[in-house]
Design a protein around this motif. Structure first.
Motif, PDB file in Angstrom:
ATOM      1  N   GLY A   1       0.832  -1.196   0.000  1.00  0.00           N
ATOM      2  CA  GLY A   1       0.000   0.000   0.000  1.00  0.00           C
ATOM      3  C   GLY A   1       0.870   1.250   0.000  1.00  0.00           C
ATOM      4  N   THR A   2       0.386   2.285  -0.634  1.00  0.00           N
ATOM      5  CA  THR A   2       1.104   3.560  -0.658  1.00  0.00           C
ATOM      6  C   THR A   2       0.134   4.686  -0.309  1.00  0.00           C
ATOM      7  OG1 THR A   2       0.702   3.839  -3.044  1.00  0.00           O
ATOM      8  CG2 THR A   2       2.782   2.792  -2.391  1.00  0.00           C
ATOM      9  N   ALA A   3       0.691   5.837   0.049  1.00  0.00           N
ATOM     10  CA  ALA A   3      -0.127   6.983   0.452  1.00  0.00           C
ATOM     11  C   ALA A   3       0.223   8.196  -0.391  1.00  0.00           C
ATOM     12  CB  ALA A   3       0.087   7.293   1.930  1.00  0.00           C
ATOM     13  N   GLU A   4      -0.805   8.943  -0.765  1.00  0.00           N
ATOM     14  CA  GLU A   4      -0.638  10.198  -1.497  1.00  0.00           C
ATOM     15  C   GLU A   4      -0.406  11.322  -0.506  1.00  0.00           C
ATOM     16  OE1 GLU A   4      -0.675  10.655  -4.748  1.00  0.00           O
ATOM     17  OE2 GLU A   4      -1.439   8.725  -5.506  1.00  0.00           O
ATOM     18  N   LEU A   5       0.626  12.115  -0.743  1.00  0.00           N
ATOM     19  CA  LEU A   5       0.956  13.223   0.142  1.00  0.00           C
ATOM     20  C   LEU A   5       0.090  14.437  -0.203  1.00  0.00           C
ATOM     21  CD1 LEU A   5       2.936  13.781   2.434  1.00  0.00           C
ATOM     22  CD2 LEU A   5       4.571  14.616   0.747  1.00  0.00           C
ATOM     23  N   ASP A   6      -0.496  15.059   0.810  1.00  0.00           N
ATOM     24  CA  ASP A   6      -1.425  16.172   0.613  1.00  0.00           C
ATOM     25  C   ASP A   6      -0.993  17.332   1.505  1.00  0.00           C
ATOM     26  OD1 ASP A   6      -3.561  17.939   0.416  1.00  0.00           O
ATOM     27  OD2 ASP A   6      -5.065  16.348   0.402  1.00  0.00           O
ATOM     28  N   GLY A   7      -0.624  18.454   0.899  1.00  0.00           N
ATOM     29  CA  GLY A   7      -0.124  19.603   1.637  1.00  0.00           C
ATOM     30  C   GLY A   7      -1.177  20.614   2.043  1.00  0.00           C
ATOM     31  N   ARG A   8      -2.447  20.291   1.833  1.00  0.00           N
ATOM     32  CA  ARG A   8      -3.496  21.239   2.219  1.00  0.00           C
ATOM     33  C   ARG A   8      -3.640  21.319   3.736  1.00  0.00           C
ATOM     34  NH1 ARG A   8      -8.481  19.030  -1.166  1.00  0.00           N
ATOM     35  NH2 ARG A   8      -7.511  17.082  -0.448  1.00  0.00           N
ATOM     36  N   THR A   9      -3.998  22.489   4.241  1.00  0.00           N
ATOM     37  CA  THR A   9      -4.190  22.693   5.672  1.00  0.00           C
ATOM     38  C   THR A   9      -5.475  22.007   6.129  1.00  0.00           C
ATOM     39  OG1 THR A   9      -3.035  24.812   5.619  1.00  0.00           O
ATOM     40  CG2 THR A   9      -4.479  24.400   7.498  1.00  0.00           C
ATOM     41  N   VAL A  10      -5.368  21.248   7.214  1.00  0.00           N
ATOM     42  CA  VAL A  10      -6.543  20.585   7.794  1.00  0.00           C
ATOM     43  C   VAL A  10      -7.089  21.487   8.902  1.00  0.00           C
ATOM     44  CG1 VAL A  10      -7.413  18.534   8.948  1.00  0.00           C
ATOM     45  CG2 VAL A  10      -5.570  18.335   7.258  1.00  0.00           C
ATOM     46  N   ALA A  11      -8.324  21.891   8.782  1.00  0.00           N
ATOM     47  CA  ALA A  11      -8.915  22.853   9.714  1.00  0.00           C
ATOM     48  C   ALA A  11      -9.152  22.227  11.083  1.00  0.00           C
ATOM     49  CB  ALA A  11     -10.232  23.378   9.149  1.00  0.00           C
ATOM     50  N   ALA A  12      -9.144  23.067  12.111  1.00  0.00           N
ATOM     51  CA  ALA A  12      -9.480  22.615  13.452  1.00  0.00           C
ATOM     52  C   ALA A  12     -10.874  22.008  13.455  1.00  0.00           C
ATOM     53  CB  ALA A  12      -9.408  23.780  14.438  1.00  0.00           C
ATOM     54  N   GLY A  13     -11.017  20.876  14.117  1.00  0.00           N
ATOM     55  CA  GLY A  13     -12.288  20.171  14.161  1.00  0.00           C
ATOM     56  C   GLY A  13     -12.430  19.092  13.122  1.00  0.00           C
ATOM     57  N   ALA A  14     -11.555  19.095  12.119  1.00  0.00           N
ATOM     58  CA  ALA A  14     -11.634  18.084  11.068  1.00  0.00           C
ATOM     59  C   ALA A  14     -11.229  16.720  11.612  1.00  0.00           C
ATOM     60  CB  ALA A  14     -10.731  18.462   9.902  1.00  0.00           C
ATOM     61  N   ARG A  15     -11.852  15.683  11.084  1.00  0.00           N
ATOM     62  CA  ARG A  15     -11.579  14.328  11.548  1.00  0.00           C
ATOM     63  C   ARG A  15     -10.324  13.778  10.875  1.00  0.00           C
ATOM     64  NH1 ARG A  15     -16.376  10.182  12.522  1.00  0.00           N
ATOM     65  NH2 ARG A  15     -16.643  11.758  14.133  1.00  0.00           N
ATOM     66  N   LEU A  16      -9.552  13.002  11.644  1.00  0.00           N
ATOM     67  CA  LEU A  16      -8.320  12.378  11.168  1.00  0.00           C
ATOM     68  C   LEU A  16      -8.351  10.879  11.440  1.00  0.00           C
ATOM     69  CD1 LEU A  16      -5.546  14.706  12.653  1.00  0.00           C
ATOM     70  CD2 LEU A  16      -6.279  14.644  10.275  1.00  0.00           C
ATOM     71  N   ALA A  17      -7.443  10.175  10.773  1.00  0.00           N
ATOM     72  CA  ALA A  17      -7.061   8.827  11.171  1.00  0.00           C
ATOM     73  C   ALA A  17      -5.553   8.867  11.365  1.00  0.00           C
ATOM     74  CB  ALA A  17      -7.439   7.807  10.104  1.00  0.00           C
ATOM     75  N   MET A  18      -5.080   8.423  12.523  1.00  0.00           N
ATOM     76  CA  MET A  18      -3.643   8.427  12.795  1.00  0.00           C
ATOM     77  C   MET A  18      -3.185   6.990  13.013  1.00  0.00           C
ATOM     78  SD  MET A  18      -1.483  10.764  15.478  1.00  0.00           S
ATOM     79  CE  MET A  18      -1.816  12.274  14.561  1.00  0.00           C
ATOM     80  N   ALA A  19      -2.164   6.561  12.236  1.00  0.00           N
ATOM     81  CA  ALA A  19      -1.743   5.162  12.241  1.00  0.00           C
ATOM     82  C   ALA A  19      -0.268   5.023  12.549  1.00  0.00           C
ATOM     83  CB  ALA A  19      -2.048   4.519  10.887  1.00  0.00           C
TER      84      ALA A  19
END
Length: 247
Positions: free
Chosen positions: A147-165
């Motif tokens: 599996g690979t991941a696409e890198l995304d440089g956009r700012t994630v706003a406060a309150g936005a949901r994440l998954a941390m692995a």
């Protein structure tokens, strides 16, 4: 009659008190939001692998040698092909001084097999103020195997949901760093300098793991308190340097 009623009330009270610890234990277990990552997980979750970094440092006047255990995310090549770059945290490499000893990267493949490769650091932020590092694999992970991941440089706003692995080293769900886990329901809660503060749950060993938003990699896990407070370095801080290498 009165005595029998008093005894019944006392027994009822004892029963209620006896239930309290069980309810408290259930509540403590419910606070564990992390989930184990299985072989059938989305490819972006399976992009997170384990790093074993040969480390040497002085402790109490004596030199200690050990493997630093961290996590890293296999990046998707922009034009397809084999994947050869892994994103992790600078502090995982801080005491890596003997370059004759290879860093090892291990990934569970899409078919459930174990994929292994050697790694070397090719770029980093250079300190905790910019806690990211890029490693190059030799050999690369062949296209379609991991599996690979696409890198995304956009700012994630406060309150936005994440998954941390990452490969948390806790003796519970993380199985001492043997089980890849992720927190699927955490959120960005604010800022910590130039980095992002979250309520994601992770433990030592998950450092260098990925913060994902909408299935895309938006940052590198840097530090936390193992009690639901984790800080990640946003991809925007290192995207230009990493993109140059990916090209």
């Amino acid at each position: 009659m009165v005595q029998r009623l008093a005894r019944r009330l006392l027994l009822a009270l004892v029963s209620i008190v006896a239930m309290v610890p069980a309810l408290a234990d259930h509540g403590a277990g419910a606070a564990e939001r992390r989930l184990p990552v299985a072989d059938d997980a989305p490819p972006w979750l399976l992009a997170v692998g384990r790093l074993a970094i040969p480390t040497s440092r002085l402790e109490a006047g004596r030199r200690r040698h050990y493997d630093e255990r961290c996590s890293g995310t296999l990046l998707a090549p922009p034009d397809g092909g084999d994947a050869q770059f892994v994103l992790s945290a600078w502090h995982c490499l801080e005491y890596y001084t003997d370059l004759s000893r290879a860093i090892r990267f291990e990934l569970t493949g899409l078919a459930g097999e174990v994929l292994e490769s050697r790694a070397r650091a090719v770029a980093s932020g250079g300190g905790m103020a910019a806690d990211w590092a890029l490693l190059e694999l030799n050999p690369p992970i062949p296209a379609g195997l991991g599996g690979t991941a696409e890198l995304d440089g956009r700012t994630v706003a406060a309150g936005a949901r994440l998954a941390m692995a990452g490969f948390s080293g806790d003796p519970g769900l993380g199985a001492g760093g043997a089980q890849l886990t992720y927190d699927p329901a955490c959120r960005v809660t604010g800022t910590s300098g130039a980095d992002r503060l979250t309520d994601c749950l992770a433990y030592k060993g998950a450092s260098g793991g990925g913060a994902f938003h909408g299935g895309r990699l938006v940052g590198v896990l840097s530090r936390g308190d193992s009690r639901g407070r984790s800080i990640y370095v946003p991809a925007a801080r290192f995207l230009p340097a990493v993109s140059r290498r990916l090209r």
